[in-house]
Design an enzyme around this catalytic site. Structure first.
Site, short mmCIF file in Angstrom:
data_model
loop_
_atom_site.label_atom_id
_atom_site.label_comp_id
_atom_site.label_asym_id
_atom_site.label_seq_id
_atom_site.Cartn_x
_atom_site.Cartn_y
_atom_site.Cartn_z
N SER A 125 1.42 -1.41 -0.42
CA SER A 125 -0.35 -0.02 0.06
C SER A 125 1.11 1.32 0.00
CB SER A 125 -0.56 0.34 1.66
OG SER A 125 -1.21 1.04 1.60
N TYR A 150 -2.47 -0.99 10.78
CA TYR A 150 -2.36 -1.30 9.54
C TYR A 150 -0.96 -1.13 8.00
CZ TYR A 150 -3.78 -1.49 4.98
OH TYR A 150 -3.53 -1.70 3.40
N LYS A 154 1.87 -3.61 7.31
CA LYS A 154 2.77 -3.11 5.60
C LYS A 154 3.87 -3.29 5.06
CE LYS A 154 -1.22 -3.67 3.33
NZ LYS A 154 -1.61 -5.70 2.73
N1 UFG Z 1 -12.74 10.96 2.86
C1 UFG Z 1 -13.79 11.53 3.20
N2 UFG Z 1 -15.18 11.67 3.55
C2 UFG Z 1 -15.15 10.07 3.64
C3 UFG Z 1 -14.06 9.26 3.50
C4 UFG Z 1 -13.59 9.91 2.88
O1 UFG Z 1 -13.74 12.64 3.18
O2 UFG Z 1 -16.89 9.59 3.59
C5 UFG Z 1 -11.64 11.84 2.03
C6 UFG Z 1 -10.62 11.29 3.41
O3 UFG Z 1 -11.16 11.74 4.48
C7 UFG Z 1 -9.38 11.04 2.17
C8 UFG Z 1 -10.37 10.59 1.14
O4 UFG Z 1 -11.77 10.89 1.63
O5 UFG Z 1 -9.10 12.22 2.44
C9 UFG Z 1 -9.82 9.16 0.71
O6 UFG Z 1 -9.83 8.31 2.17
P1 UFG Z 1 -10.17 6.75 2.12
O7 UFG Z 1 -10.88 6.49 3.16
O8 UFG Z 1 -10.75 6.18 0.77
O9 UFG Z 1 -8.69 6.56 1.52
P2 UFG Z 1 -7.63 6.65 2.67
O10 UFG Z 1 -6.83 7.80 1.74
O11 UFG Z 1 -8.02 6.63 3.82
O12 UFG Z 1 -6.71 5.04 2.57
C10 UFG Z 1 -6.56 4.58 1.30
C11 UFG Z 1 -6.86 3.36 1.33
C12 UFG Z 1 -5.68 2.81 3.18
C13 UFG Z 1 -4.58 3.48 2.80
C14 UFG Z 1 -4.28 4.32 2.82
C15 UFG Z 1 -3.30 4.92 2.89
O13 UFG Z 1 -8.12 3.16 1.72
O14 UFG Z 1 -5.85 1.33 2.73
O15 UFG Z 1 -4.98 5.06 1.56
O16 UFG Z 1 -2.48 5.87 2.88
F1 UFG Z 1 -3.48 2.21 3.87
#
Ligand code: UFG
Length: 340
Positions: A125, A150, A154
């Protein structure tokens, strides 16, 4: 047909990879304990592939289970997806993550060694980078302290594989560092199946549009980005799945290697851009509000994918709009089947 063991093959990325393996002439052997996946994924897969698949409902942290699958199926390579992946849950229950994600890695390598299987593709990741200083991020960027258990699993799994490769000169390993996988198979038969309230952005958007959630909260609009919302590299899950098949092909011609590859679209899109893009492809107006920052979120990250493009001869073919269109089709199909 050459058999490939796919641990976690009933999960979101695993199930899409099973299709691409079949399309490329491999025989996937799915090993999944269904603790975080759903038999509906198998039904969808069987519809798309129009055939039965080899499936073992077994936990791959247990050496005996792995030995059974290896001795019965004699795979020539492995794609290791099986792992827990919820960042927040890993903070609340770290041992669950350390046990599952690390024990499966160690047991798998042990059993691969016993059976003389030397090709491994691992689900890593972009979380291993933390917030990089320079964007787009390249594979040589030094790792940062992992923000969550998590993320740490990785990093540790990558280290375990590097150490294992150093000690076993015939072993070949590709560490695929995923950015943000989204979308669904274009048939609408398989896609993401989050349990309960989704953590990830796109399932939250599609569930809000479908009326399952009342409103999307955008976590923070005061980041140092063009529109103030976080920036991520969103990649269609089908493009991501294809990278695994390319990696397997590349590994076949190696002799003792452990290489990391960024697997993303290579483009940064903000959360607000994703919302606007979804509104465009669905023709709907999404109910959303701006909320506080989510703890642990990094500001922006996107991939330099030139290494994967050059070495694996892989590149993305599908756009953000296509991914959102497919995710929306999948959401509607799920809602239809729930109504039946
Ligand atoms: N977001 C919102 N509202 C929501 C959900 C997400 O604004 O309801 C935003 C988050 O704050 C973030 C973006 O959308 O800025 C993406 O969020 P995600 O949860 O979809 O994904 P992440 O980037 O947080 O997580 C991903 C993978 C993880 C990994 C991570 C590494 O899902 O497995 O990237 O940074 F660990």
């Amino acid at each position: 047909m050459k058999k490939i063991l796919v641990t976690g093959g009933a999960g979101f990325i695993g199930s899409h990879t099973v299709i691409e393996l079949l399309k490329s002439g491999f025989e996937p052997v799915i090993m999944d304990d269904f603790s975080n996946s759903d038999v509906r994924a198998l039904e969808g897969l069987q519809k798309i592939c129009e055939r039965n698949l080899i499936v073992y409902q077994l936990d791959c942290t247990v050496e005996e289970n792995l030995r059974k699958v290896f001795s019965e199926q004699l795979p020539i390579g492995v794609i290791h997806f099986a792992a827990y992946k919820a960042v927040g849950e890993s903070v609340e229950n770290p041992l669950k993550y350390y046990h599952n994600n690390l024990a499966s890695m160690v047991q798998l390598l042990k059993v691969m060694g016993t059976f003389g299987v030397n090709q491994l593709v691992f689900s890593s990741s972009c979380t291993v980078y933390g917030q990089p200083d320079v964007l787009p991020v390249i594979e040589d960027t030094p790792e940062r302290f992992a923000e969550s258990p998590y993320g740490y699993t990785k990093q540790v799994c990558e280290r375990i594989m590097r150490d294992y490769c150093s000690a076993n000169p015939n072993f070949n390993c590709a560490l695929l560092r995923y950015f943000n996988p989204i979308g669904a198979h274009h048939s609408g038969e398989i896609g993401e199946l989050p349990y309960g309230v989704p953590n990830n952005l796109v399932p939250y958007i599609t569930q809000t549009a479908a009326g399952i959630r009342s409103e999307l909260t955008i976590f923070g609009s005061d980041y140092n980005t063009p529109d103030g919302t976080c920036v991520r590299d969103f990649i269609h899950v089908t493009d991501l799945a294809k990278a695994h098949v390319k990696a397997l092909g590349w590994l076949e011609n190696q002799n003792g290697i452990c290489e990391a590859f960024n697997i993303g679209q290579g483009v940064g899109n903000s959360v607000l851009e994703v919302v606007k893009s979804f509104e465009k492809v669905s023709g709907l107006s999404l109910n959303y509000k701006i909320g506080d920052r989510r703890p642990g979120d990094i500001e922006k990250i996107y991939a330099d994918t030139s290494k994967a493009n050059r070495v694996l001869k892989w590149k993305t073919e599908l756009s953000l709009e296509q991914a959102l269109t497919d995710a929306w089709r999948w959401q509607n199909k799920l809602d239809d089947s729930a109504k039946k």
